[in-house]
Design an enzyme around this catalytic site. Structure first.
Site, PDB file in Angstrom:
ATOM      1  N   HIS A   1     -10.906   2.097  -2.636  1.00 39.57           N
ATOM      2  CA  HIS A   1     -10.464   2.831  -3.820  1.00 39.57           C
ATOM      3  C   HIS A   1     -11.003   2.234  -5.118  1.00 39.57           C
ATOM      4  CE1 HIS A   1      -7.060  -0.158  -3.977  1.00 39.57           C
ATOM      5  NE2 HIS A   1      -7.165   0.062  -5.278  1.00 39.57           N
TER       6      HIS A   1
ATOM      7  N   ASP B   1      -9.026   1.449   3.630  1.00 43.53           N
ATOM      8  CA  ASP B   1      -9.271   1.013   2.249  1.00 43.53           C
ATOM      9  C   ASP B   1     -10.106  -0.265   2.202  1.00 43.53           C
ATOM     10  OD1 ASP B   1      -9.205   1.053  -0.487  1.00 43.53           O
ATOM     11  OD2 ASP B   1      -7.109   0.451  -0.681  1.00 43.53           O
TER      12      ASP B   1
ATOM     13  N   GLN C   1      -1.854  -4.924 -11.089  1.00 47.86           N
ATOM     14  CA  GLN C   1      -3.008  -4.208 -11.627  1.00 47.86           C
ATOM     15  C   GLN C   1      -4.190  -5.149 -11.825  1.00 47.86           C
ATOM     16  OE1 GLN C   1      -0.003  -4.111 -13.613  1.00 47.86           O
ATOM     17  NE2 GLN C   1       0.307  -2.028 -14.307  1.00 47.86           N
ATOM     18  N   GLY C   2      -5.339  -4.761 -11.286  1.00 45.86           N
ATOM     19  CA  GLY C   2      -6.539  -5.568 -11.437  1.00 45.86           C
ATOM     20  C   GLY C   2      -6.827  -6.471 -10.256  1.00 45.86           C
ATOM     21  N   ASP C   3      -5.908  -6.531  -9.292  1.00 48.73           N
ATOM     22  CA  ASP C   3      -6.123  -7.364  -8.110  1.00 48.73           C
ATOM     23  C   ASP C   3      -6.664  -6.572  -6.924  1.00 48.73           C
ATOM     24  OD1 ASP C   3      -5.288  -9.755  -9.262  1.00 48.73           O
ATOM     25  OD2 ASP C   3      -3.196  -9.383  -8.811  1.00 48.73           O
ATOM     26  N   SER C   4      -6.693  -5.249  -7.028  1.00 55.95           N
ATOM     27  CA  SER C   4      -7.204  -4.412  -5.937  1.00 55.95           C
ATOM     28  C   SER C   4      -8.527  -4.936  -5.412  1.00 55.95           C
ATOM     29  CB  SER C   4      -7.419  -2.975  -6.423  1.00 55.95           C
ATOM     30  OG  SER C   4      -6.235  -2.241  -6.378  1.00 55.95           O
TER      31      SER C   4
END
Length: 260
Positions: free
Chosen positions: A72, A117, A204-207
């Protein structure tokens, strides 16, 4: 509402429109969110395989030219020179950091926003002098206590971090995790970790970043890829990670096809 662990929807949309390096969320109204909440600063060289990607995701150095991240976080499979990978420094502004552009993206075949994913990013030039992170090929290490790390937000809705943060999170069984998430977890493809009380999580931002632990030889081994969760570090909502062991053969085959 389920959230990815990338940047906020508007920022993600802008990045996607500008560079075609960020996939749309599964649902039109799904905000995109992971950073390490409840973490501490990592020491320089502690996790040399960690990668920060310019679209606001994390990754791990799979080989000298390949970065393993989340599907993603990227667009479709194909040539892509728009992503910059930053490596070799816990401080993203360090003068010793290494930056390398991408030249190709491979997104998991059949990815549609639910499961599968994972993705590989090929770098234009190989990175030398940094350790890679091997992936789990069996379920032997898919339990216990895991380490997560990233430059994402340190609280839900917070700002991205300049310095790499780390934390440890315990395994949560598929049945318990699915009870929390109302059956939305794909047990075969995903693995959960976190505390029932919340407080520690990716955000947020660790994906795309790795979840890892020590193997029998005391070496780091990757068991998960930061994928999604309900907010960040909320009670009874552990982080949900792509279960690397399930996709290990597919990842290895894709890596071989990319020359890495």
């Amino acid at each position: 509402m389920v959230r990815w662990r990338t940047l906020t929807g508007l920022v993600a949309a802008a990045l996607a429109a500008a560079s075609l390096t960020l996939a749309a969320p599964a649902a039109a109204d799904s905000p995109i969110t992971p950073n390490v909440v409840g973490g501490s600063r990592a020491a320089q060289g502690e996790f040399p395989f960690m990668v920060r990607l310019s679209m606001g995701c994390g990754g791990a150095l799979y080989s000298s030219r390949l970065v393993l991240t989340a599907a993603h976080c990227v667009g479709a499979t194909g040539t892509n020179t728009s992503i910059t990978a930053t490596l070799g420094a816990v401080d993203l502004q360090s003068s010793s950091r290494i930056t390398v552009r991408s030249n190709y993206v491979y997104r998991a075949p059949g990815y549609n926003g639910s499961g599968r994913d994972w993705a590989l990013i090929r770098l234009a030039t190989p990175v030398t002098g940094l350790s890679t992170l091997k992936i789990a090929t069996t379920t032997a290490y898919d339990s216990g206590t895991f380490t997560v790390a990233g430059w994402g937000a340190a609280r839900e809705g917070g700002s991205q971090q300049r310095y790499l943060l780390k934390a440890t999170v315990p395994f949560v069984s598929d049945s318990t995790c699915n009870a929390y998430y109302g059956g939305d977890v794909i047990a075969a493809q995903e693995i959960c970790a976190g505390y029932a009380s919340g407080g520690v999580d990716t955000c947020q931002g660790d994906s795309g970043g790795p979840m890892f632990r020590r193997d029998a030889a005391n070496a780091w081994i990757q068991v998960g890829i930061v994928s999604w969760g309900q907010g960040c570090a909320r009670p009874n909502y552990p982080g949900v990670y792509t279960q690397v062991s399930y996709f290990a053969s597919s990842i290895a085959s894709a890596a071989a096809s990319l020359g890495g």
